[in-house]
Design a protein around this motif. Structure first.
Motif, short mmCIF file in Angstrom:
data_model
loop_
_atom_site.label_atom_id
_atom_site.label_comp_id
_atom_site.label_asym_id
_atom_site.label_seq_id
_atom_site.Cartn_x
_atom_site.Cartn_y
_atom_site.Cartn_z
N SER A 3 0.85 -1.18 0.00
CA SER A 3 0.00 0.00 0.00
C SER A 3 0.89 1.23 0.00
CB SER A 3 -0.90 0.02 1.23
OG SER A 3 -1.80 -1.05 1.19
N SER A 47 -1.45 2.64 -11.26
CA SER A 47 -2.41 1.88 -10.46
C SER A 47 -2.21 2.17 -8.98
CB SER A 47 -2.25 0.39 -10.74
OG SER A 47 -2.97 -0.38 -9.83
N LYS A 48 -0.96 2.21 -8.54
CA LYS A 48 -0.66 2.50 -7.13
C LYS A 48 -1.06 3.93 -6.78
CE LYS A 48 0.70 -1.28 -5.48
NZ LYS A 48 -0.03 -1.89 -4.37
N ARG A 49 -0.87 4.86 -7.72
CA ARG A 49 -1.27 6.24 -7.46
C ARG A 49 -2.79 6.32 -7.27
NH1 ARG A 49 0.09 9.40 -12.01
NH2 ARG A 49 2.14 9.77 -11.15
N ALA A 50 -3.54 5.64 -8.13
CA ALA A 50 -5.00 5.63 -8.00
C ALA A 50 -5.41 5.01 -6.67
CB ALA A 50 -5.62 4.86 -9.16
N GLN A 51 -4.73 3.96 -6.25
CA GLN A 51 -5.02 3.32 -4.97
C GLN A 51 -4.75 4.30 -3.82
OE1 GLN A 51 -2.47 -0.01 -4.18
NE2 GLN A 51 -3.38 -0.44 -2.20
N ALA A 52 -3.67 5.05 -3.90
CA ALA A 52 -3.34 6.02 -2.85
C ALA A 52 -4.37 7.14 -2.81
CB ALA A 52 -1.94 6.58 -3.06
N HIS A 53 -4.84 7.57 -3.98
CA HIS A 53 -5.88 8.61 -4.02
C HIS A 53 -7.18 8.09 -3.37
CE1 HIS A 53 -4.14 11.99 -6.13
NE2 HIS A 53 -3.61 11.17 -7.00
N ARG A 54 -7.52 6.85 -3.66
CA ARG A 54 -8.72 6.27 -3.05
C ARG A 54 -8.56 6.17 -1.53
NH1 ARG A 54 -8.34 2.93 -7.55
NH2 ARG A 54 -7.41 1.28 -6.31
N ALA A 55 -7.38 5.77 -1.09
CA ALA A 55 -7.14 5.65 0.35
C ALA A 55 -7.21 7.02 1.03
CB ALA A 55 -5.78 5.01 0.60
#
Length: 73
Positions: A3, A47-55
């Motif tokens: 994460s 993909s990791k950037r999008a995940q961090a934005h969602r978090a």
């Protein structure tokens, strides 16, 4: 699965800029295998950037401290 801390988003932007520059050089040099590898890395980074934005957009929920029943009750 790793994460990403939302505070690291600026670093991801730096990494993406570097990867894009490396990708352009690989295109200029005709290194097709390198271009494919960099494309894969860029997809993963995005993909990791999008995940961090969602978090960062989700709030945490306090579920409280669990308690155990005391013996004899």
């Amino acid at each position: 699965m790793l994460s990403i801390n939302p505070r690291m988003l600026p670093r991801l932007d730096e990494l993406e800029a570097d990867l894009l520059a490396r990708r352009q050089r690989a295109i200029d040099e005709g290194w097709r295998g390198e271009v494919e590898g960099l494309d894969l890395t860029l997809r993963f980074l995005r993909s990791k950037r999008a995940q961090a934005h969602r978090a960062a957009a989700t709030r945490t929920v306090d579920l409280g401290m669990p308690t155990r029943p005391r013996p004899g009750r």
